[in-house]
Design an enzyme around this catalytic site. Structure first.
Site, PDB file in Angstrom:
ATOM      1  N   SER A 197       0.879  -1.207   0.054  1.00 51.26           N
ATOM      2  CA  SER A 197      -0.051   0.090  -0.124  1.00 51.26           C
ATOM      3  C   SER A 197       1.014   1.092   0.088  1.00 51.26           C
ATOM      4  O   SER A 197       1.805   1.070   0.114  1.00 51.26           O
ATOM      5  CB  SER A 197      -0.970   0.123   1.309  1.00 51.26           C
ATOM      6  OG  SER A 197      -1.444   1.317   1.454  1.00 51.26           O
TER       7      SER A 197
ATOM      8  N   TYR B 211      -3.890  -0.799   9.818  1.00 48.41           N
ATOM      9  CA  TYR B 211      -3.578  -1.002   8.472  1.00 48.41           C
ATOM     10  C   TYR B 211      -2.203  -0.592   8.100  1.00 48.41           C
ATOM     11  O   TYR B 211      -1.348  -1.141   7.491  1.00 48.41           O
ATOM     12  CB  TYR B 211      -4.618  -0.323   7.546  1.00 48.41           C
ATOM     13  CG  TYR B 211      -4.505  -0.491   6.287  1.00 48.41           C
ATOM     14  CD1 TYR B 211      -5.228  -1.562   5.731  1.00 48.41           C
ATOM     15  CD2 TYR B 211      -4.224   0.460   5.345  1.00 48.41           C
ATOM     16  CE1 TYR B 211      -5.255  -1.915   4.359  1.00 48.41           C
ATOM     17  CE2 TYR B 211      -3.888   0.210   4.115  1.00 48.41           C
ATOM     18  CZ  TYR B 211      -4.838  -0.860   3.676  1.00 48.41           C
ATOM     19  OH  TYR B 211      -4.660  -1.079   2.054  1.00 48.41           O
TER      20      TYR B 211
HETATM   21  P1  NAP Z   1     -11.603  -5.090  -1.493  1.00 51.70           P
HETATM   22  O1  NAP Z   1     -12.539  -4.929  -2.890  1.00 51.70           O
HETATM   23  O2  NAP Z   1     -12.223  -4.947  -0.304  1.00 51.70           O
HETATM   24  O3  NAP Z   1     -11.025  -6.623  -1.524  1.00 51.70           O
HETATM   25  C1  NAP Z   1     -10.427  -7.175  -0.557  1.00 51.70           C
HETATM   26  C2  NAP Z   1     -10.436  -8.774  -0.586  1.00 51.70           C
HETATM   27  O4  NAP Z   1     -10.061  -9.192   0.607  1.00 51.70           O
HETATM   28  C3  NAP Z   1     -11.931  -9.033  -0.901  1.00 51.70           C
HETATM   29  O5  NAP Z   1     -11.851 -10.120  -1.895  1.00 51.70           O
HETATM   30  C4  NAP Z   1     -12.314  -9.498   0.497  1.00 51.70           C
HETATM   31  O6  NAP Z   1     -13.324 -10.395   0.539  1.00 51.70           O
HETATM   32  C5  NAP Z   1     -10.951 -10.161   1.040  1.00 51.70           C
HETATM   33  N1  NAP Z   1     -11.071 -10.513   2.339  1.00 51.70           N
HETATM   34  C6  NAP Z   1     -11.301  -9.779   3.475  1.00 51.70           C
HETATM   35  N2  NAP Z   1     -11.308 -10.316   4.642  1.00 51.70           N
HETATM   36  C7  NAP Z   1     -11.315 -11.817   4.230  1.00 51.70           C
HETATM   37  C8  NAP Z   1     -11.336 -12.990   4.787  1.00 51.70           C
HETATM   38  N3  NAP Z   1     -11.599 -13.173   6.276  1.00 51.70           N
HETATM   39  N4  NAP Z   1     -11.533 -14.141   4.215  1.00 51.70           N
HETATM   40  C9  NAP Z   1     -11.314 -14.072   2.844  1.00 51.70           C
HETATM   41  N5  NAP Z   1     -10.964 -13.012   1.951  1.00 51.70           N
HETATM   42  C10 NAP Z   1     -11.245 -11.789   2.798  1.00 51.70           C
HETATM   43  O7  NAP Z   1     -10.344  -4.048  -1.731  1.00 51.70           O
HETATM   44  P2  NAP Z   1      -8.961  -4.254  -2.701  1.00 51.70           P
HETATM   45  O8  NAP Z   1      -8.723  -2.525  -2.843  1.00 51.70           O
HETATM   46  O9  NAP Z   1      -9.410  -4.902  -4.082  1.00 51.70           O
HETATM   47  O10 NAP Z   1      -8.072  -4.916  -1.602  1.00 51.70           O
HETATM   48  C11 NAP Z   1      -6.962  -5.856  -2.325  1.00 51.70           C
HETATM   49  C12 NAP Z   1      -5.666  -5.617  -1.584  1.00 51.70           C
HETATM   50  O11 NAP Z   1      -5.364  -4.207  -2.100  1.00 51.70           O
HETATM   51  C13 NAP Z   1      -5.832  -5.293   0.113  1.00 51.70           C
HETATM   52  O12 NAP Z   1      -5.003  -5.997   0.570  1.00 51.70           O
HETATM   53  C14 NAP Z   1      -5.713  -3.918   0.107  1.00 51.70           C
HETATM   54  O13 NAP Z   1      -5.141  -3.417   1.558  1.00 51.70           O
HETATM   55  C15 NAP Z   1      -4.756  -3.524  -0.904  1.00 51.70           C
HETATM   56  N6  NAP Z   1      -4.820  -2.013  -1.253  1.00 51.70           N
HETATM   57  C16 NAP Z   1      -5.867  -1.546  -1.892  1.00 51.70           C
HETATM   58  C17 NAP Z   1      -5.660  -0.091  -2.242  1.00 51.70           C
HETATM   59  C18 NAP Z   1      -7.083   0.450  -2.516  1.00 51.70           C
HETATM   60  O14 NAP Z   1      -6.954   1.984  -2.863  1.00 51.70           O
HETATM   61  N7  NAP Z   1      -8.142   0.010  -2.997  1.00 51.70           N
HETATM   62  C19 NAP Z   1      -4.725   0.524  -1.861  1.00 51.70           C
HETATM   63  C20 NAP Z   1      -3.770   0.009  -1.621  1.00 51.70           C
HETATM   64  C21 NAP Z   1      -3.619  -1.524  -1.274  1.00 51.70           C
HETATM   65  P3  NAP Z   1     -14.885  -9.782   0.729  1.00 51.70           P
HETATM   66  O15 NAP Z   1     -15.337  -9.341  -0.546  1.00 51.70           O
HETATM   67  O16 NAP Z   1     -15.626 -10.945   1.001  1.00 51.70           O
HETATM   68  O17 NAP Z   1     -14.892  -8.816   1.751  1.00 51.70           O
END
Ligand code: NAP
Length: 255
Positions: A147, A160
């Site tokens: 991140s 986080y």
């Molecule tokens: P997201 O749409 O919230 O995706 C998060 C994923 O993790 C979803 O598939 C979620 O499943 C899964 N997850 C959460 N808790 C879980 C559990 N207990 N068991 C199994 N799966 C679980 O957000 P995203 O942006 O795609 O995030 C993906 C990664 O990128 C994360 O590590 C996040 O921190 C990182 N990131 C995102 C951003 C951003 O701006 N979006 C920036 C930097 C880093 P559910 O759908 O069931 O909740």
């Protein structure tokens, strides 16, 4: 494939991607399938939408349903892989959660939930997968999803920030130990991406325009924006890249 680009091909490789049902994980599954990989998505609910998107390019998508907050999540994944007779070449530690709260009010439960999924599970799943690669001498690729808060402090997200800063260090530590086994451990640090993770930020008009005005590219990123970096780090093209966290951030860190 164009001559010279074959080093980016994932043909014959199998990738395990956590958090595969939506967002960046979904984007990575589709990108890997387009690059020729078989994809196994791990999620706590159905990856139906991802499977449908992947099916436009390949019929090689399988899912493993596991709640990654469960204490035996790693054992569940490894047994499911063994049952399906799947051997993995690429691991993407993508699943992650964020809990927004003033630092003075954070509860132990919320702290543990974030650290357990974003940091502890990443280590122990990587360990389980790498153990196989060390045993069979095959090597492999691990990509951790970090991140901007692997580099910056952020605000109202202490657990986080702690977890994502830890991932940057863990990526380097594991690279130091495992490079000799032909295991590449690297990370991608996404900038501000339009996924569920940032729904709250994007619906807050002030925060949203504050963030947008600071992104040199002038827009939120998308799951498609991660595709090239993920394919690169998963491919032979990155075989001498170790312990690096690659920002895909529209220029945010350059500001
Ligand atoms: P997201 O749409 O919230 O995706 C998060 C994923 O993790 C979803 O598939 C979620 O499943 C899964 N997850 C959460 N808790 C879980 C559990 N207990 N068991 C199994 N799966 C679980 O957000 P995203 O942006 O795609 O995030 C993906 C990664 O990128 C994360 O590590 C996040 O921190 C990182 N990131 C995102 C951003 C951003 O701006 N979006 C920036 C930097 C880093 P559910 O759908 O069931 O909740």
């Amino acid at each position: 494939m164009l001559e010279g680009l074959s080093m980016f091909s994932l043909e014959g490789k199998t990738a395990l991607v956590t958090g595969a049902n939506t967002g960046l994980g979904q984007g990575i599954c589709v990108a890997f399938a387009k690059a020729g990989a078989k994809v196994v998505g791990v999620a706590r609910r159905s990856c139906e939408e991802t499977a449908k998107l992947v099916s436009a390019v390949s019929d090689d998508f399988q899912e493993i349903i596991v709640d990654l907050s469960e204490a035996n999540a790693v054992e569940q994944i490894m047994s499911a892989l063994a049952e399906k007779n799947i051997s993995v070449d690429i691991l993407v530690n993508n699943a992650g959660i964020i809990k927004r709260c003033d630092a003075v009010d954070v509860t132990i439960e919320d702290w543990d939930a974030v650290i357990n999924l974003n940091e502890k599970l990443v280590f122990f799943l990587s360990q389980a997968v790498a153990k196989k690669w060390v045993q069979n001498g095959a090597g492999g690729k691990i990509i951790n999803i970090a991140s901007m808060l692997s580099f910056q402090g952020g605000i109202r997200v202490p657990a986080y920030t702690a977890s994502k800063s830890a991932l940057c260090g863990l990526t380097k530590e594991l690279a130091n130990e495992w490079a000799k086994y032909n295991i590449n451990v690297n990370a991608i640090a996404p900038g501000y991406m339009a996924t569920n993770n940032t729904t709250a930020l994007r619906s807050d008009e002030d925060r949203s325009s504050e963030i947008l005005s600071r992104i040199p590219a002038g827009r939120w990123g998308t799951p498609e924006d991660i595709a090239g970096a993920a394919i690169f780090l998963a491919s032979d093209a990155a075989s001498y890249v170790h312990g690096f966290t690659l920002a895909v951030d529209g220029g945010w860190l350059a500001r």
